[in-house]
Design an enzyme around this catalytic site. Sequence first.
Site, short mmCIF file in Angstrom:
data_model
loop_
_atom_site.label_atom_id
_atom_site.label_comp_id
_atom_site.label_asym_id
_atom_site.label_seq_id
_atom_site.Cartn_x
_atom_site.Cartn_y
_atom_site.Cartn_z
NE ARG A 166 7.40 -0.83 -7.35
CZ ARG A 166 7.93 0.09 -6.54
NH1 ARG A 166 7.21 0.61 -5.57
NH2 ARG A 166 9.17 0.50 -6.70
CG HIS A 177 6.46 7.96 -6.30
ND1 HIS A 177 6.62 6.71 -6.82
CD2 HIS A 177 7.15 8.80 -7.13
CE1 HIS A 177 7.37 6.77 -7.91
NE2 HIS A 177 7.70 8.03 -8.11
CG HIS A 182 5.45 3.09 -8.43
ND1 HIS A 182 6.37 3.54 -7.50
CD2 HIS A 182 6.16 2.43 -9.38
CE1 HIS A 182 7.59 3.17 -7.89
NE2 HIS A 182 7.49 2.50 -9.02
CD GLU A 216 7.47 7.75 -1.95
OE1 GLU A 216 6.27 7.37 -1.86
OE2 GLU A 216 8.31 7.20 -2.68
NE ARG A 226 2.36 -1.00 -4.59
CZ ARG A 226 2.97 -2.11 -4.16
NH1 ARG A 226 2.31 -3.26 -4.14
NH2 ARG A 226 4.23 -2.07 -3.77
CD GLU A 227 3.31 4.73 -5.40
OE1 GLU A 227 3.57 5.85 -5.89
OE2 GLU A 227 4.21 3.89 -5.16
#
Length: 427
Positions: free
Chosen positions: A245, A314, A187, A388, A189-190
Site C-alpha cells: 500500500r 482510491h 495506494h 473509493e 495495491r488499489e
Amino acid sequence: MTFPTSCSMRGLLILSVLLGAVLGKEDFVGHQVLRISAADEAQVQKVTELEYLEHLQLDFWRGPAQPGSPIDVRVPFTSIQAVKVFLEAHGIDYAVMIEDVQSLLDEEQEQMFAFQARASSTDTFSYATYHPLDEIYGFMDMLVAEYPQLVTKLQIGSTYEGRPIYVLKFSTGGNNRPAIWIDTGIHSREWVTQASGIWFAKKITEDYGQDPGLTSILDNMDIFLEIVTNPDGFAFTHTKNRLWRKTRSITPGSSCIGVDPNRNWDAGFGKAGASNNPCSETYHGKFANSETEVKSIVDFVKSHGNIKAFISIHSYSQLLLYPYGYTTDPAPDNNELDQLAKSAVTALASLYGTKFKYGSIIKAIYRASGGTIDWTYNQGIKYSYTFELRDTGRYGFLLPASQIIPTAQETWLALMTIMEYTMNHPY
C-alpha cells in the site's frame, strides 16, 4: 502436439507460480479475508486491540471505525485460528469474504498473461486488463504522440527509488487556466484506480470535440491526471507483494519500509487517524511531506495556484468523500460539497446501478489525519473529493479485470458531474 487452451493456460499458470516462488514473490496461500461486524463500541475496541498484536501480521483492508461499519482484515494462514478464537470468545460476528487470497492472485496473473501483447497504439491497448508500470508509461507516451495538440506529459518529480513521477496535462491552450486535478493509485495495491486512470486519459482524447460537456470543460479549463501516484509502491505490487500500500522509503531506525502517502499531508498531520509506528499500514512518516511522491504534488499545486477541483481516487468501498477527515468540524462549504456529491453518485448509479454512499471522511468512514483532500481544501481548492471505487468487499483490492471498464465508465459520469459543476461555479 497441441494442448487445449485451458490446459496450456494452466501450464502457464503453474509456471508463473513457480517463477513467483523463485523470484521471491510474496505468497498468500491460505490467507483469508474476514469481514468482522462489531455490534457496539466495546466490540470495536476489542477489534482495535488486534491491530496492535504485530505477531499476527494482520492487514486491515477496512479498519475498525464506528459500530455497524464493516471491518475487513486479511489474516495470514498461521494466524487464522487465533483470530477466529479471539472473535468468538468476545462474541464478535465475522464471515469469510475471501477463502484463499492466493487463488484470486493466481486468477489475476492468469488474466494478465492472456492479454500480454504489447499494444502499438492507444486504440489497440487493452483497457480491460491490469498493466505493470512500464506498460502504463508506454501508454502515456503513445497518447501524447497521437494527440500532441491536446496532451502533454510533465515530470513533476522523482520517487524515493528514483523513478520519474509523470502527470498528463490535457489543454487546448491559454496560460495557467483554471484547472482540475485527478490522481489515481496513491495506494499502490488499489489496481482498479490506475487502470481507471488509463481509461480516463483515453476517454478525454476521444470525447474532446465530440462530447459537448467535455469539450466545453477543456475549452475553458485544463485537466491534470496523475495515473500512477505511487510508482515505487506500484512497481513493488507487480514484482514482490501484490498487497503493498505504502511508499518504499526507508525509515531510519526501523526495519519496516514505507509511509502511507495518504497520511503524509500537512493537514492535521500526526493527529489521531494515523499511526506513528513505521510498521503500520497507516504510518504517517517522520514529518508532513516527507514523501517525495506527496511533496511533488504539493509543490505543483502551490506553483500552479489556479486548481479549482482536486479529485483523489482510491478503492474500495463505493464512497464519495469530502473534507474533513481529521476533525469533526464541518467544512465551511459542507452543504455545497454534500449536494454536489449527491448529484455525482446519482450520475454514477445511472449506468449500472452501482450504489455509492457519500459524506465527509470522518462521518462516512473513519477519522483519518494527514489526508490529501483535507490539505487541498485548506489550500483553498473548494471542490476537493476522494472516491473509493468498487467494490464493497467481495474482492476488495483484488477486483477482477472484467470490472475495470464498467468501473471506469460509471466513475467517469461522476467526474463529469464534478468537473462541469466546477466550470459553471467559478470562485
